[in-house]
Design a protein around this motif. Structure first.
Motif: not given
Ligand code: M6R
Length: 603
Positions: A299, A301, A346-348, A351, A397, A399, A483, A486
């Protein structure tokens, strides 16, 4: 999308809860609250707005146990009453919740008919009243929790405190993250890893349908049917400086500046001269040979990093490649077959949409791979194999550094898989040698900050912008535009450069800002024609390029030359800086853009 925390230990619950909430604030920041108990008195606070200490904690004493919450409203408006912790009619059972109780309306009606008094409009509060009823019935809090869980539908992570059982803290996890941090005679429960090192480096990531009962001395983990569960200790790899802002004004800019280090960490220990070592993926052995199709998902970024990955995989492998955002893919009637591998980015690692796609894919028995930043996160634990990006904690927030690490991991994976198919060792060697030079080239771009601030100052009055790029740099355009929307709240749209004539060109008028990403790649001259086309209509063009002759352009940002498939690792960086500085000049709340939270753990 809220952040929750609980602490039981050495008489410093208030300090730990406040410090944790600050670290979790990126998950939700419209209101917050806590309960602290010192053996005699309960201190309950609920506040709308920013987490500040002094004014809100006047009169609150430290205690040995407490729970806290930072909210991103889903059910019920932003108000003190709707802020957590919520409590039962007797104000004895307090709890904090991250997630959604889908059947709360039915439960609420039942509880209201029984005479319970509600204090908020949230879905969460039903849990407190159910616990109250079951505690009365079974005279046992643990049993009350087990019974209550049978009634709840939805996704939740909970931390529960009961004044009648003050030396017991209970954590519950179902489809929302919860981590137990284990220190020296102290324990912390939190939505993610950031607060954990307030008590120590050791942690356990709870699984779905697990409950942890924490006492002052020990803890036990059970499932929802009260059976003992085994657990695995893990260790946090980052230190204090990684989670503090240091001398930077915002986390976002700190994280942008950490990009070269993030990429180095992603590469570390994984590159040989002409091949890539990916321990987790190697374990899949022969299963990898049957793959003929790759589906990428994520999702925001992370999705755009995946889009870069799509072009990279097409270049280096002979797989059929598809990509879709997870929020669409999960609802499509997509035909996964047994020759497909899903790559979720996914960063986190939390998601919700991305997680759901993986669950669907798993039901169909296809190979699932994760490119994830946070160890212990849900995605990292559910996929068959994966690559940790090791970008370090990302708190803004927006990424940024994680994106570069995700692309780096995707390039390594494409080389790894490509070498088993069409890619030659010498081609791999060539790419890997160049990949190693990327962090240094990124450092040079970071030195261009003052030039970028000048360009940003021209954008502050813009209401709308276009971002254009082609092939590998089309996803870069998308990321740049995201960005700008956002954090600067400037409307920005991204298109493949070649699409201008099919509609968007009509938008262009005198001084309309257009960012064109145009490194010296296979479509360079075509992009030059696109640029001429928009300039002829009066657009103010900002070019991101590695062409030194571009000095003749009015607005340009120079990036060093690299291989075409690596260009996004360089060309995105000026766009992150441009969005940051435009937002800064507009005085935006950079780390906490309006209406957004970092981990989107609900739909
Ligand atoms: O934690 P994730 O990488 O799964 O998150 C995905 C998106 O929610 C995240 O990249 C969001 O679009 C950022 N706010 C973008 O800067």
């Amino acid at each position: 999308m809220c952040g929750i925390v609980g602490y039981l230990g050495k008489e410093k619950a208030l300090d730990i809860i406040l410090a944790s909430l600050k670290r979790l604030e990126y998950r939700g920041y419209d209101s917050w609250g806590f309960v602290v108990y010192n053996g005699k008195k309960i201190f309950l606070k609920k506040v709308v707005g920013k987490i500040t200490e002094a004014e809100n904690i006047a009169g609150v004493q430290n205690g040995f146990v407490g729970i806290g919450h930072t909210r991103w409203a889903t059910h019920g408006k932003v108000s003190e009453n709707n802020a957590h912790p919520h409590f039962d009619c007797q104000q004895k059972i307090f709890l904090v919740h991250n997630g959604i109780i889908e059947n709360y309306d039915l439960l609420k009606e039942k509880l209201l008919n029984k005479g319970h008094k509600f204090n908020s409009e949230t879905d969460t509060e039903v849990i407190c009243h159910l616990l109250e009823d079951y505690k009365k019935k079974f005279k046992n809090l643990k049993q009350a929790v087990l019974e209550t869980l049978k009634e709840l539908r939805g996704s939740f992570a909970l931390v529960i405190f009961d004044k009648d059982n003050p030396e017991l803290l209970i954590g519950v996890r179902l489809a929302s993250p919860l981590i137990l941090g284990v220190g020296e005679k102290e324990f912390i429960l939190a939505s993610d890893l950031l607060p954990i090192n307030l008590v120590g480096q050791k942690f356990i990531a709870l699984n779905d349908e697990e409950i942890v009962f924490v006492t002052k001395k020990d803890f036990e983990i059970k499932n929802f049917t009260n059976q003992q569960k085994l657990y695995l200790f893990q260790e946090i790899r980052w230190g204090q400086e990684d989670i503090e802002k240091g001398d930077f004004p915002d986390f976002m800019i700190k994280e942008i500046f950490e990009t070269p280090r993030a990429v180095r960490n992603t590469l570390k220990g994984r590159l040989l001269s002409d091949e890539v070592k990916l321990g987790g993926i190697e374990l899949l052995g022969d299963k990898l040979n049957k793959i003929s199709k790759i589906v990428l998902t994520g999702c925001g970024t992370a999705y755009y990093a995946g889009l870069v990955g799509k072009y990279v995989f097409e270049e280096l492998t002979d797989f059929q490649i598809e990509i879709d955002v997870a929020s669409e893919l999960r609802y499509r009637n997509y035909k996964f077959d047994d020759k497909t591998a899903l790559i979720a980015i996914s960063q986190s690692g939390e998601t919700a949409d991305t997680l759901e796609v993986i669950k669907e894919a798993k039901k169909k028995n296809i190979i699932t791979l994760g490119i994830v930043n946070v160890p212990g996160s849900s995605i990292s634990r559910i996929v068959d194999a994966g690559i940790f990006t090791y970008a370090g904690p990302e708190r803004a927030v927006a990424s940024t550094k994680a994106y570069y690490s995700q692309i780096t991991a995707l390039i390594m994976l494409a080389i790894f898989l490509g070498l088993r198919r069409k890619l030659s060792r010498s081609e791999a060697k060539n790419i890997l040698e160049e990949l190693k030079t990327i962090p240094e080239k990124q450092e040079k771009i970071l030195n261009l900050e003052s030039e970028i601030i000048k360009i940003a100052s021209d954008l502050t009055k813009s209401r709308s912008m276009l971002y254009l790029g082609r092939k590998f740099n089309y996803p870069v355009a998308l990321e740049g535009a995201l960005k700008m929307k956002e954090i600067a709240y400037i409307h920005a749209e991204a298109y493949p450069g070649g699409e201008m004539k099919h509609g968007p060109l009509a938008l262009v008028e005198h001084d309309f800002p257009v960012v064109f990403i145009n490194p010296h790649d296979s479509l360079y001259s075509k992009s030059l024609s696109n640029i001429e086309e928009i300039k002829a209509r009066g657009a103010k063009v900002i070019t991101i390029t590695d062409d030194i002759n571009c000095h003749f352009e009015e607005n340009f940002i120079f990036v060093h030359h690299t291989l075409e498939l690596l260009t996004p690792l360089l060309t995105t960086l000026p766009l992150h800086l441009l969005a940051y500085h435009t937002a800064k000049l507009l005085n935006r709340n950079i780390d906490r853009p309006r209406n957004l939270a970092k981990s989107v753990t609900v739909e």
